[in-house]
Scaffold this motif. Structure first.
Motif, PDB file in Angstrom:
ATOM      1  N   ALA A 163       0.830  -1.211   0.000  1.00  0.00           N
ATOM      2  CA  ALA A 163       0.000   0.000   0.000  1.00  0.00           C
ATOM      3  C   ALA A 163       0.862   1.257   0.000  1.00  0.00           C
ATOM      4  CB  ALA A 163      -0.934  -0.003   1.205  1.00  0.00           C
ATOM      5  N   GLN A 164       1.956   1.242   0.748  1.00  0.00           N
ATOM      6  CA  GLN A 164       2.860   2.397   0.778  1.00  0.00           C
ATOM      7  C   GLN A 164       3.502   2.630  -0.585  1.00  0.00           C
ATOM      8  OE1 GLN A 164       5.421   1.174   3.957  1.00  0.00           O
ATOM      9  NE2 GLN A 164       3.960   1.767   5.538  1.00  0.00           N
ATOM     10  N   ARG A 165       3.931   1.553  -1.235  1.00  0.00           N
ATOM     11  CA  ARG A 165       4.548   1.693  -2.565  1.00  0.00           C
ATOM     12  C   ARG A 165       3.519   2.165  -3.591  1.00  0.00           C
ATOM     13  NH1 ARG A 165       6.677  -2.941  -0.557  1.00  0.00           N
ATOM     14  NH2 ARG A 165       5.497  -4.325  -1.932  1.00  0.00           N
ATOM     15  N   ALA A 166       2.297   1.656  -3.504  1.00  0.00           N
ATOM     16  CA  ALA A 166       1.242   2.085  -4.426  1.00  0.00           C
ATOM     17  C   ALA A 166       0.937   3.567  -4.230  1.00  0.00           C
ATOM     18  CB  ALA A 166      -0.027   1.251  -4.216  1.00  0.00           C
ATOM     19  N   GLN A 167       0.825   3.975  -2.971  1.00  0.00           N
ATOM     20  CA  GLN A 167       0.536   5.386  -2.668  1.00  0.00           C
ATOM     21  C   GLN A 167       1.669   6.289  -3.159  1.00  0.00           C
ATOM     22  OE1 GLN A 167       0.539   6.763   1.529  1.00  0.00           O
ATOM     23  NE2 GLN A 167      -1.630   7.221   1.130  1.00  0.00           N
ATOM     24  N   ALA A 168       2.907   5.871  -2.960  1.00  0.00           N
ATOM     25  CA  ALA A 168       4.067   6.679  -3.357  1.00  0.00           C
ATOM     26  C   ALA A 168       4.152   6.864  -4.868  1.00  0.00           C
ATOM     27  CB  ALA A 168       5.355   6.045  -2.839  1.00  0.00           C
ATOM     28  N   SER A 169       3.649   5.883  -5.619  1.00  0.00           N
ATOM     29  CA  SER A 169       3.701   5.988  -7.079  1.00  0.00           C
ATOM     30  C   SER A 169       2.341   6.344  -7.682  1.00  0.00           C
ATOM     31  CB  SER A 169       4.233   4.686  -7.680  1.00  0.00           C
ATOM     32  OG  SER A 169       3.371   3.614  -7.360  1.00  0.00           O
ATOM     33  N   ASP A 170       1.436   6.838  -6.832  1.00  0.00           N
ATOM     34  CA  ASP A 170       0.103   7.283  -7.266  1.00  0.00           C
ATOM     35  C   ASP A 170      -0.658   6.176  -8.000  1.00  0.00           C
ATOM     36  OD1 ASP A 170      -1.893   9.240  -7.252  1.00  0.00           O
ATOM     37  OD2 ASP A 170      -1.328   9.967  -9.243  1.00  0.00           O
ATOM     38  N   GLN A 171      -0.553   4.974  -7.458  1.00  0.00           N
ATOM     39  CA  GLN A 171      -1.253   3.817  -8.018  1.00  0.00           C
ATOM     40  C   GLN A 171      -2.356   3.376  -7.064  1.00  0.00           C
ATOM     41  OE1 GLN A 171      -0.415   2.283 -11.084  1.00  0.00           O
ATOM     42  NE2 GLN A 171       0.770   4.168 -11.269  1.00  0.00           N
ATOM     43  N   ARG A 172      -3.234   2.529  -7.543  1.00  0.00           N
ATOM     44  CA  ARG A 172      -4.295   1.963  -6.715  1.00  0.00           C
ATOM     45  C   ARG A 172      -3.877   0.585  -6.229  1.00  0.00           C
ATOM     46  NH1 ARG A 172     -10.051   3.502  -9.390  1.00  0.00           N
ATOM     47  NH2 ARG A 172      -9.721   5.743  -9.333  1.00  0.00           N
ATOM     48  N   LEU A 173      -4.533   0.142  -5.167  1.00  0.00           N
ATOM     49  CA  LEU A 173      -4.260  -1.171  -4.610  1.00  0.00           C
ATOM     50  C   LEU A 173      -5.567  -1.958  -4.552  1.00  0.00           C
ATOM     51  CD1 LEU A 173      -2.336  -3.131  -3.103  1.00  0.00           C
ATOM     52  CD2 LEU A 173      -3.060  -2.011  -0.997  1.00  0.00           C
ATOM     53  N   ASN A 174      -5.550  -3.132  -5.154  1.00  0.00           N
ATOM     54  CA  ASN A 174      -6.690  -4.046  -5.079  1.00  0.00           C
ATOM     55  C   ASN A 174      -6.191  -5.343  -4.469  1.00  0.00           C
ATOM     56  OD1 ASN A 174      -8.802  -2.525  -6.502  1.00  0.00           O
ATOM     57  ND2 ASN A 174      -7.417  -2.714  -8.243  1.00  0.00           N
ATOM     58  N   CYS A 175      -6.972  -5.885  -3.571  1.00  0.00           N
ATOM     59  CA  CYS A 175      -6.580  -7.121  -2.908  1.00  0.00           C
ATOM     60  C   CYS A 175      -7.810  -8.024  -2.794  1.00  0.00           C
ATOM     61  CB  CYS A 175      -6.017  -6.812  -1.520  1.00  0.00           C
ATOM     62  SG  CYS A 175      -5.498  -8.279  -0.640  1.00  0.00           S
ATOM     63  N   TRP A 176      -7.634  -9.278  -3.145  1.00  0.00           N
ATOM     64  CA  TRP A 176      -8.708 -10.249  -3.003  1.00  0.00           C
ATOM     65  C   TRP A 176      -8.179 -11.400  -2.185  1.00  0.00           C
ATOM     66  CZ3 TRP A 176      -9.585 -14.809  -6.491  1.00  0.00           C
ATOM     67  CH2 TRP A 176     -10.742 -15.497  -6.155  1.00  0.00           C
ATOM     68  N   TRP A 177      -8.884 -11.728  -1.120  1.00  0.00           N
ATOM     69  CA  TRP A 177      -8.465 -12.793  -0.234  1.00  0.00           C
ATOM     70  C   TRP A 177      -9.555 -13.841  -0.192  1.00  0.00           C
ATOM     71  CZ3 TRP A 177      -4.376 -13.148   3.518  1.00  0.00           C
ATOM     72  CH2 TRP A 177      -4.521 -14.187   4.422  1.00  0.00           C
ATOM     73  N   ALA A 178      -9.185 -15.074  -0.343  1.00  0.00           N
ATOM     74  CA  ALA A 178     -10.145 -16.184  -0.248  1.00  0.00           C
ATOM     75  C   ALA A 178      -9.556 -17.262   0.641  1.00  0.00           C
ATOM     76  CB  ALA A 178     -10.455 -16.740  -1.627  1.00  0.00           C
ATOM     77  N   LEU A 179     -10.368 -17.754   1.550  1.00  0.00           N
ATOM     78  CA  LEU A 179      -9.924 -18.841   2.429  1.00  0.00           C
ATOM     79  C   LEU A 179     -10.428 -20.152   1.894  1.00  0.00           C
ATOM     80  CD1 LEU A 179     -10.609 -17.271   5.921  1.00  0.00           C
ATOM     81  CD2 LEU A 179      -8.435 -17.484   4.754  1.00  0.00           C
TER      82      LEU A 179
END
Length: 63
Positions: A47-63
């Motif tokens: 998230a920090q790297r995405a924010q620093a490069s003005d990118q978005r972060l998507n995360c999908w978690w499945a158990l």
């Protein structure tokens, strides 16, 4: 969520990991606080790297 992860302190991540590891889903599969904290730490770094490069972060978690 991405902004919260990007700005979370190490103490914040550990507190969240403690609570998260106590959920039924994670307890049932044996996820420890240490493992949960490692996942949150990795996501926070992403998230920090995405924010620093003005990118978005998507995360999908499945158990």
């Amino acid at each position: 969520m991405a902004a919260a992860l990007a700005s979370a302190s190490q103490d914040d991540l550990i507190r969240c990991a403690e609570l998260w590891s106590e959920t039924d889903e994670l307890r049932q599969i044996g996820v420890s606080v240490e493992v949960a904290a490692g996942v949150l730490d990795a996501l926070a770094g992403l998230a920090q790297r995405a924010q620093a490069s003005d990118q978005r972060l998507n995360c999908w978690w499945a158990l």
